[in-house]
Design a protein around this motif. Structure first.
Motif, PDB file in Angstrom:
ATOM      1  N   ASP A   8       1.180  -1.205  -0.358  1.00  0.00           N
ATOM      2  CA  ASP A   8      -0.188   0.202   0.026  1.00  0.00           C
ATOM      3  C   ASP A   8       0.661   1.160   0.232  1.00  0.00           C
ATOM      4  O   ASP A   8       1.320   1.564   0.550  1.00  0.00           O
ATOM      5  CB  ASP A   8      -0.672  -0.091   1.291  1.00  0.00           C
ATOM      6  N   TRP A   9       0.870   1.794  -1.350  1.00  0.00           N
ATOM      7  CA  TRP A   9       1.714   3.135  -1.470  1.00  0.00           C
ATOM      8  C   TRP A   9       1.417   4.456  -0.242  1.00  0.00           C
ATOM      9  O   TRP A   9       2.180   5.464  -0.459  1.00  0.00           O
ATOM     10  CB  TRP A   9       2.375   3.187  -2.547  1.00  0.00           C
ATOM     11  N   THR A  10       0.187   4.328  -0.062  1.00  0.00           N
ATOM     12  CA  THR A  10      -0.250   5.298   0.198  1.00  0.00           C
ATOM     13  C   THR A  10      -0.245   5.621   1.840  1.00  0.00           C
ATOM     14  O   THR A  10      -0.436   6.018   2.820  1.00  0.00           O
ATOM     15  CB  THR A  10      -2.162   5.384   0.537  1.00  0.00           C
ATOM     16  N   VAL A  11       0.838   4.342   2.599  1.00  0.00           N
ATOM     17  CA  VAL A  11       1.311   4.539   3.903  1.00  0.00           C
ATOM     18  C   VAL A  11       2.177   4.972   4.165  1.00  0.00           C
ATOM     19  O   VAL A  11       2.804   5.399   5.223  1.00  0.00           O
ATOM     20  CB  VAL A  11       1.472   3.460   4.854  1.00  0.00           C
ATOM     21  N   ARG A  14       4.823  11.097   2.660  1.00  0.00           N
ATOM     22  CA  ARG A  14       3.988  11.828   0.905  1.00  0.00           C
ATOM     23  C   ARG A  14       5.302  13.032   0.655  1.00  0.00           C
ATOM     24  O   ARG A  14       5.734  14.337   0.789  1.00  0.00           O
ATOM     25  CB  ARG A  14       3.262  12.134   0.500  1.00  0.00           C
ATOM     26  N   ALA A 172       6.576   8.530  -1.057  1.00  0.00           N
ATOM     27  CA  ALA A 172       5.905   8.183  -2.657  1.00  0.00           C
ATOM     28  C   ALA A 172       5.262   9.808  -3.266  1.00  0.00           C
ATOM     29  O   ALA A 172       5.614  10.463  -2.156  1.00  0.00           O
ATOM     30  CB  ALA A 172       3.979   7.501  -2.071  1.00  0.00           C
ATOM     31  N   SER A 173       5.333   9.962  -3.837  1.00  0.00           N
ATOM     32  CA  SER A 173       4.703  10.974  -4.605  1.00  0.00           C
ATOM     33  C   SER A 173       2.688  11.632  -4.283  1.00  0.00           C
ATOM     34  O   SER A 173       2.531  11.385  -2.752  1.00  0.00           O
ATOM     35  CB  SER A 173       3.990  11.095  -6.346  1.00  0.00           C
ATOM     36  N   HIS A 174       2.685  12.544  -4.037  1.00  0.00           N
ATOM     37  CA  HIS A 174       1.994  13.604  -3.276  1.00  0.00           C
ATOM     38  C   HIS A 174       0.231  13.187  -3.604  1.00  0.00           C
ATOM     39  O   HIS A 174      -0.455  12.937  -1.861  1.00  0.00           O
ATOM     40  CB  HIS A 174       1.319  14.742  -3.851  1.00  0.00           C
ATOM     41  N   ASP A 175      -0.194  12.055  -4.364  1.00  0.00           N
ATOM     42  CA  ASP A 175      -1.317  11.254  -4.657  1.00  0.00           C
ATOM     43  C   ASP A 175      -0.964   9.560  -4.629  1.00  0.00           C
ATOM     44  O   ASP A 175      -2.373   9.077  -5.019  1.00  0.00           O
ATOM     45  CB  ASP A 175      -1.931  11.683  -5.738  1.00  0.00           C
ATOM     46  N   ALA A 176       0.569   9.617  -3.771  1.00  0.00           N
ATOM     47  CA  ALA A 176       0.194   8.093  -4.464  1.00  0.00           C
ATOM     48  C   ALA A 176       0.618   7.141  -5.191  1.00  0.00           C
ATOM     49  O   ALA A 176       0.465   6.249  -5.435  1.00  0.00           O
ATOM     50  CB  ALA A 176      -0.199   7.267  -3.135  1.00  0.00           C
ATOM     51  N   GLY A 177       0.538   7.983  -6.758  1.00  0.00           N
ATOM     52  CA  GLY A 177       0.792   7.575  -7.969  1.00  0.00           C
ATOM     53  C   GLY A 177       2.182   7.050  -8.132  1.00  0.00           C
ATOM     54  O   GLY A 177       2.775   6.329  -9.249  1.00  0.00           O
ATOM     55  N   SER A 208       3.126   4.819 -11.875  1.00  0.00           N
ATOM     56  CA  SER A 208       1.485   4.005 -12.049  1.00  0.00           C
ATOM     57  C   SER A 208       1.644   4.413 -13.848  1.00  0.00           C
ATOM     58  O   SER A 208       1.574   5.865 -13.701  1.00  0.00           O
ATOM     59  CB  SER A 208       0.367   4.114 -11.246  1.00  0.00           C
TER      60      SER A 208
END
Length: 327
Positions: A8-11, A14, A172-177, A208
């Motif tokens: 999960d890149w969102t964790v 950023r 991760a990038s600002h939006d987790a992309g 992504s």
């Protein structure tokens, strides 16, 4: 690709999307790496071929090793060879490489590991797949970067850093992309474990499809983006880049990289290596495995090698020595 990742890149921490009034680095050039062979015959892409050396400083050379699927008996490495005056950074993505040198250093790297070798005053070195991998075959993919040393550090004692995949800085990038792996240096507070003799940053980023990332970049560093696989663009003007291409970026405080919506069949994402460093701005005399400041120093390196002053080939393989220590 098995380089370090998380489900999960969102964790992850950023990076900022863009700082107010930050100047984006526009591409100066985009070149396509010619293909060739290295060592005992493994395929490489010469990422820096045809690029003005002034844009590369402090970096000297970058080879993408593979990507190739070996049949049993086919995996190859290098024979024993000397180095002096710089550092080699070997980043392994697929497969296994064993390293050994004449000063007792070495080890194995695989699946996102990095071996940082400071050749410094000089040594003998070998890189090869282990015998079990030669018998089995399999996927082989990695990079080797040569980082110059300033004159004051070219005579440092040889040294190794073993950087395991799980030690790299992740963000991760600002939006987790996009997933950002910082191997050395720092990106917006995300630090890599590599200890560098030349101020620099080395990043492996996975973007992504249809995603875009913008990361801050030190304005006193140069900026290079090499595409290991995929299709995308660099800069706010969206200059196209694809597998095997190197973008040299101009002055600025941020780097923008985006991935095309449709990617090539084998890889679902855009993967890039991002490099930046503080230019050394010293004369370079480079011949084969030696990177010095003058032609006389290069000739001296060859003479020292021929006289055995860079070391002798160990009689016991490093893997066997490790086994004795572990046993």
């Amino acid at each position: 690709m098995p380089a370090v990742t998380v489900d999960d890149w969102t964790v992850l921490p950023r990076t900022v999307a863009a700082r107010p009034n930050a100047e984006d680095r526009a591409p100066i050039s985009v070149t396509t790496a010619p293909q060739g062979y290295e060592g005992e015959g493994f395929p490489v892409r010469r990422a820096f071929a045809g690029v003005d050396p002034r844009h590369l400083d402090p970096f000297i050379h970058l080879d993408q090793m593979g990507e190739v699927e070996y049949a049993p008996g086919e995996p190859k490495g290098t024979p024993w060879h000397p180095h002096r005056g710089f550092e080699t950074v070997t980043y392994m993505i697929d497969g296994v490489f064993d390293h050994q040198d004449s000063h007792g250093g070495g080890g194995s790297i695989t699946d996102g590991d990095t071996q940082w070798m400071t050749a410094g005053s000089g040594l003998l070195h070998i890189e090869r797949p282990p015998e079990w991998l030669v018998a089995k075959g399999g996927l082989f993919h990695g990079f080797q970067l040569w980082v110059n040393l300033p004159k004051a550090k070219k005579w440092l004692p040889p040294n190794y850093q073993d950087i395991r995949a799980g030690e790299v800085g992740l963000g991760a990038s600002h939006d987790a992309g996009a997933l950002i792996r910082v191997i050395a240096g720092e990106v917006d507070g995300i630090k890599g474990p590599g200890s560098t003799n030349t101020p620099m940053t080395m990043v492996h980023a996975t973007v992504s499809p249809d995603a875009e990332m913008t990361i801050p970049w030190r304005p006193d560093f140069n900026a290079l983006v090499y595409v290991m696989n995929g299709d995308g663009y660099v800069g706010q003007a969206r200059r196209p880049i694809r597998t095997g291409q190197l973008a040299v970026l101009g002055h600025g405080e941020a780097i923008t990289i985006g991935a095309s919506r449709t990617q090539e069949g084998r890889h679902a994402t855009l993967d890039v290596v991002i490099l930046g460093g503080e230019p050394i701005r010293e004369p370079i005399a480079w011949a084969g495995p030696f990177v010095m400041n003058t032609r006389a120093e290069v000739l001296q390196a060859y003479e020292d090698f021929q006289k055995g002053k860079l070391g002798t080939i160990p009689s016991v393989p490093h893997a066997e020595i490790q086994g004795e220590y572990l046993g």
